[in-house]
Structures are given as structure tokens and as C-alpha cells.
Design a protein around this motif. Structure first.
Motif, PDB file in Angstrom:
ATOM      1  N   ARG A 101       1.044  -1.115   0.141  1.00 22.02           N
ATOM      2  CA  ARG A 101      -0.025   0.036  -0.058  1.00 22.02           C
ATOM      3  C   ARG A 101       0.832   1.283   0.057  1.00 22.02           C
ATOM      4  NH1 ARG A 101      -3.633  -3.261  -0.962  1.00 22.02           N
ATOM      5  NH2 ARG A 101      -3.754  -1.857  -3.053  1.00 22.02           N
ATOM      6  N   LEU A 143      -1.083   4.674  -0.839  1.00 22.13           N
ATOM      7  CA  LEU A 143      -1.746   5.132   0.115  1.00 22.13           C
ATOM      8  C   LEU A 143      -1.064   5.799   1.343  1.00 22.13           C
ATOM      9  CD1 LEU A 143      -4.834   4.791   1.053  1.00 22.13           C
ATOM     10  CD2 LEU A 143      -3.981   2.795   2.711  1.00 22.13           C
ATOM     11  N   VAL A 153      -4.339   8.781  -2.223  1.00 23.10           N
ATOM     12  CA  VAL A 153      -5.157   7.997  -1.161  1.00 23.10           C
ATOM     13  C   VAL A 153      -6.251   7.223  -1.848  1.00 23.10           C
ATOM     14  CG1 VAL A 153      -6.649   8.021   0.854  1.00 23.10           C
ATOM     15  CG2 VAL A 153      -4.097   9.001   0.960  1.00 23.10           C
ATOM     16  N   ALA A 190      -6.941   3.381  -2.258  1.00 17.05           N
ATOM     17  CA  ALA A 190      -8.031   2.809  -1.467  1.00 17.05           C
ATOM     18  C   ALA A 190      -8.986   2.094  -2.304  1.00 17.05           C
ATOM     19  CB  ALA A 190      -8.818   3.873  -0.835  1.00 17.05           C
TER      20      ALA A 190
END
Lengths: 314, 291
Positions: free
Chosen positions: A286, A289, B110, B114
């Protein structure tokens, strides 16, 4: 030299000394994994400093700067694998490719500012990314180009290995950094800061602001190209991900996280991002993110960047 | 059938295809340009709103088989995300456009990751509504019914936005704020709240554009950053902050993109960005923008 002593006040001087010692003497004591990270940080620091010329000193927020870096890396890859050319030809070719491209794009972008500059550089960066992705006969498309010869073999150096490469990269970093530091302290660099603060005033004082912005863009492109060439030899592989928006925004974060208009700040930023990226990627996929969250937290906590923390100036 | 007739039919079909792209681009770019007008920032997460719209709609459409419900859910959810983002993160940096833009950049990253985490990386398309399957045939021209529907819907949305902007009190406040935020605020207009609303409406419109394009363009990882430069070209050509500019820019970009892809597919990126470069050289503020 009053300015310099102010720039290094408080905690900055000790941090700088520790960083300098680490960069110079650290690698022989570190494992090859950490030498690799340090090499990446040093190469990307050149790139981050080059963006700082634009973003920090001239006040031109470029969101397509990674594309210049990528084009220079592709220059080396194409010349060395498709045409089997010699080392210096490849180096010169890569730097020229990126610099000439900046000279061309600069004609388009140099008369716009602020938000417009950001959008246009982003769009142009996407064009170049699209080109690297679709011009398959030349760039290999999504697969990229591999098989760039190792620097040591290609240049005919008497030594080899990651530590040797690191010191070559460190040397290029030191020379580029010194040149940029001289540049921003020169009358030319001060004029760039003047344009950042108030372009109408600089214009009314008789400065050709378009030309200054143009030269700033081309110089930033030239240093980005240097970084791209070293990176191509480091990785011996290039792919379109070098040019994409994520790369450009990572780079943008290096500068703003570290502290724009300091040159040292972006170096710190590059180190932090390289470290974070590799450490986090070891545990989770991730990364984007985390990068996004780092972006948001950085702006909330240190809007002027790490290197400007606890500094009195507004 | 003569060659001439064939080429005329071909021309009409491609023009309609171009109008379909223009319709989607208008839905997306109108929100971007309105937010710029009020807040003086470009929202780099705007492509993410478009992407989130398709994904939210996908969740709803696969359960209910209704594109209408999917569109409503997408507009509400993404609009709420936009409002919260403006209220809690952007508003505190009202005096610093660069910090706000970087904030939207962070959110774009993000949202991108996500979405990959929540919905996975497989591409998909939304189901066509039953009524809008098949094609319309007028004379010799055959055109998919759904594309025609999207063009009509975008035209209605455009007309609605124009009505609100020109004929209502909130529109008058909006125009005042676009002209001069400080003066507007001094006359008692709640500029932060208005900014939040415009940002939310823009997010909802982008999501709606994503849903409208969903049955044809679908959703896939990376669609957010694919769209963003297109939306940027539209607002640069049309002029930032201008609704009329978004309309004209969308039509220009939709047509050029479509004909460029058909006629010179290898150069499609260049045919698209050529008008932007030209516009910048001649009039950097765009067709209807103000400096």
C-alpha cells in the motif's frame, strides 16, 4: 555570508554534519541493501534539487518534472541497447535529450504561472508518459527497456561493485549540488527569487522575466537529465513508470516535504521518501496510500518543509 | 450506396461519438472549473471523484440492476466525500493555494490506492439500463441509444447549471464570489460554506460523469489519472472558472480527441494537446477565462 549562517542556525548544522559524514564514510560499513538505498537517495536528491530550482526558487510548480528525468534515462537506454554506442556518447545523449526537450517545452510553459503552470506541466508530462507507453518500437512500451550495460563496464572503470557506483553517484551529486548552490546565490538566482516574490516589480525594474523563467526551466531540466542518466545506469532498466504522474508527485513531495528554496531540504526529502518507500514496501503493497497520507500529514504538520521547521522567518 | 453517402454517414456517426465524449467531459470539467472559480485551486483529486463515482455505482448496480440508483448513490457518496475534504482539510489553507493543491494531490493518491484495496484491480463495465439498449436509426445513420441519452442528459445538466448560475440567488452569490472573494465576503456571503458546496457539487458532477460513461468506458485502476489531463485541457482551452468555457472546451476536446483517434491513432495524444498549446500561445487565460 550572513545568509549562510542564518540558513544553518540551530539544529541544522549538526544534522548537516551527521548527514555529510554518513554520505561520505557510511557505505563501506553498510550492507549492500543500504548502500543501494543510499545510492537511490543521492541520485534522486539531484532530481529533487533540480525541481527546487523551479518550485522553490522561481515559484513555478511543475508536476511533470519526472518526465524530463525519464526521457534522459530513456535516452541512455535507447543509445546503449539499440545502437550500442559508447559511454560518453550515451551520457551526452541522455543529458542532451532531456535538456533539449526542456528547451522546447520551456517555450510553451514559460509565460504561464501558478495554477496554469501546474496544469500544463502535468498535461505535458502525461503526453511524454503516453509516448513512452505507446511508442513501442522505440521504448518497448510497458515492458520498458532492459540490458543497459553496467556503468563500470561501459565506462571502462578499473573498479566495480555497488560501493564504487555509490561514490560515482555521490561525486555527480556533489558537483551538481555545488553548481546549483552557486547558481541560486548568483545574481541570476536572486532574480529568480525576485520573480517568485513579485513578478510585476521585477519586470518594472527592467528584468526580462520570461527569459529568466525559461532559463530556470531549462537548467532544472538539465540537472534532472543528469539525474536520469545516473539512474539509468544504476537500475540498468527504464520503464514508463519513471515518467508518470505518481513519479512526478513523489518528486514534488520530496521538495515540499524537505523544504522548498533551501536545496538541502529537498535532499533530506529525497532521503526520507526513498527510505519510507523501501521500508514500507517490504511490509505492505500500500505504498501509494502511505505516500498520500504522508502528503496530507506533511502539509498539516510542516507546511514549509522539514528543513524550515522552527525557523523564525515568515 | 455511393461512396459519398457512406462518408457522410461516417462523418455524422463520428460527430455524434465526439459529442458523446464532449458530454462526459463537460460533466466532469464543469465541476473542476466551478471549484477553481470560487477557490482559485485546481483539484488534482478531481479524476479520483470520477473514478470513485464509477466504483460506487458498480457496487449499487450489481445489487439493484438500476443505473439510476447507482448514479444517485455515486453523486451522494462522492459529493459528501468532496464536502468533507473541503471542510476539514482544504478550508484551513484558504490563503495558500499551493498547499491546497498538494493536499488534493495527497488525496488523489489515497483514493487511488483505497479504490484498488476495496474494489480490486479488475476492469469492469456497468450494465446498460434496459430501456436504453439497442440503437436509433434515422435515415441511414445508426447510433447507439445510450450514447444519445448521455448527450441529452449532459445538455440538461448544462442548462440546469446555467439556470442556477444566472437566475437564482445562490447563483448570484456564486458569481460575486468568482469575481472577488474578498468583496463578496464583506457583503455577507458565507464564502467558506459556498466553497464547500461548490466543491461538493463538482465532486458529485464528476462522479455522475463517471457513472454516465460507466456502461461504455467502465472502470479500471488508473482511470483517475487517465482522465485528469483531459479535464485540464478542457478547462485550459475554455478558460478557468467559466461554465461556458467548460462547454466550449469540452466540445472542442471531445471532437478533436475523437477525430484524432480515428484519423491519426498514433498521434492521438498530440492532436489532443495541440489545441491547448495553441490556446496558451494566443490567450493564456483560455477562451472565456479572466486573468
Amino acid at each position: 555570508m550572513a545568509e549562510r549562517s542564518e540558513a544553518l542556525q540551530g539544529w541544522r548544522l549538526p544534522v548537516l554534519v551527521v548527514l555529510g559524514v554518513l554520505l561520505l564514510a557510511g557505505p563501506p560499513l553498510l550492507t549492500s541493501y543500504w548502500v543501494g538505498l543510499l545510492t537511490q537517495a543521492v541520485i534522486l536528491a539531484i532530481l529533487a534539487m533540480s525541481l527546487d530550482l523551479l518550485l522553490g526558487y522561481t515559484g513555478l510548480p511543475s508536476l511533470g518534472h519526472a518526465a524530463i528525468f525519464g526521457v534522459a534515462a530513456y535516452g541512455v537506454a535507447v543509445l546503449s541497447t539499440r545502437y550500442q554506442l559508447g559511454f560518453w556518447t550515451c551520457v551526452a545523449g541522455g543529458i542532451l535529450a532531456g535538456t533539449l526537450l526542456s528547451a522546447l517545452l520551456g517555450l510553451i510553459v514559460s509565460h504561464v504561472r501558478d495554477v496554469y503552470f501546474l496544469m500544463i506541466t502535468l498535461a505535458l508530462g502525461m503526453v511524454l508518459w503516453g509516448l513512452s507507453y505507446r511508442w513501442i518500437p522505440m521504448t518497448g512500451g510497458d515492458n520498458g527497456l532492459s540490458g543497459i550495460p553496467s556503468l563500470e563496464a561501459h565506462a571502462g572503470l578499473p573498479f566495480s561493485g555497488p560501493i564504487a557506483f555509490y561514490y560515482v553517484a555521490l561525486f555527480v551529486f556533489a558537483v551538481s549540488g555545488a553548481l546549483m548552490a552557486v547558481l541560486v546565490r548568483s545574481p541570476f538566482g536572486l532574480t529568480l527569487c525576485g520573480i517568485r516574490e513579485s513578478e510585476p516589480r521585477m519586470r518594472s525594474l527592467g528584468y526580462n522575466t520570461w527569459l529568466h523563467c525559461y532559463l530556470s526551466y531549462v537548467l532544472a531540466g538539465a540537472f534532472a537529465s543528469v539525474s536520469g542518466v545516473v539512474w539509468a545506469y544504476y537500475n540498468s532498466f527504464v520503464s514508463p513508470t519513471y515518467l508518470d504522474l505518481t513519479a512526478s508527485s513523489e518528486l514534488f513531495l520530496m521538495v515540499t516535504l524537505g523544504g522548498p528554496a533551501t536545496l538541502i531540504g529537498p535532499v533530506v526529502g529525497a532521503g526520507v521518501i526513498v527510505l519510507l518507500k523501501n521500508v514500507i514496501s517490504a511490509y505492505t503493497a500500500r505504498w501509494l496510500l502511505i505516500l498520500g497520507i504522508v502528503y496530507i500529514v506533511a502539509i498539516l504538520a510542516a507546511p514549509k518543509g522539514l528543513w524550515n521547521l522552527r525557523r523564525g522567518r515568515s | 450506396m455511393s461512396i459519398d453517402l457512406l462518408s457522410v454517414i461516417y462523418l455524422i456517426t463520428q460527430t455524434l461519438n465526439g459529442l458523446f465524449s464532449a458530454a462526459l467531459l463537460f460533466l466532469i470539467a464543469s465541476g473542476l472549473t466551478l471549484a477553481f472559480g470560487v477557490m482559485r485551486i485546481v483539484n488534482i483529486a478531481h479524476g479520483s471523484f470520477y473514478m470513485l463515482g464509477v466504483y460506487v455505482a458498480w457496487t449499487v448496480v450489481t445489487r439493484t440492476q438500476s443505473l439510476l440508483l447507482g448514479a444517485i448513490a455515486a453523486i451522494l457518496v462522492v459529493g459528501a466525500i468532496g464536502f468533507a475534504m473541503q471542510r476539514f482539510f482544504l478550508r484551513r489553507f484558504a490563503a495558500d493555494p499551493l498547499a491546497q493543491m498538494m493536499m488534493t494531490m495527497g488525496f488523489a493518491l489515497v483514493f487511488r490506492d483505497a479504490a484498488l484495496m476495496v474494489w480490486g484491480g479488475d476492469p469492469f463495465t456497468l450494465a446498460y439500463p434496459r430501456l436504453l439498449r439497442g440503437s436509433v436509426e434515422v435515415a441511414e445513420v445508426v447510433f447507439p441509444r445510450y450514447r444519445l441519452f448521455v448527450i441529452v442528459v449532459a445538455a440538461l445538466v448544462g442548462a440546469g447549471l446555467w439556470m442556477v448560475n444566472e437566475r437564482t440567488l445562490i447563483g448570484a452569490r456564486l458569481r460575486a464570489t468568482v469575481d472577488d472573494p474578498e468583496m463578496a465576503s464583506a457583503t455577507g456571503i458565507n464564502v467558506p460554506l459556498l466553497s464547500g458546496l461548490v466543491f461538493a457539487v463538482g465532486a458529485g458532477l464528476a462522479a455522475f460523469g463517471g457513472v454516465m460513461g460507466g456502461p461504455i468506458l467502465g472502470g479500471y485502476p488508473g482511470m483517475d489519472f487517465d482522465l485528469l489531463p483531459l479535464a485540464f485541457v478542457v478547462v485550459i482551452v475554455g478558460g478557468m472558472g467559466s461554465l461556458k468555457g467548460a462547454l466550449v472546451g469540452a466540445i472542442a476536446v471531445g471532437m478533436i480527441d475523437n477525430f484524432g483517434k480515428v484519423l491519426v491513432p498514433e498521434l492521438s495524444y498530440f492532436t489532443l494537446f495541440a489545441p491547448m498549446v495553441l490556446m496558451l500561445a494566443i490567450k493564456p487565460t483560455g477562451l472565456y477565462g479572466r486573468a
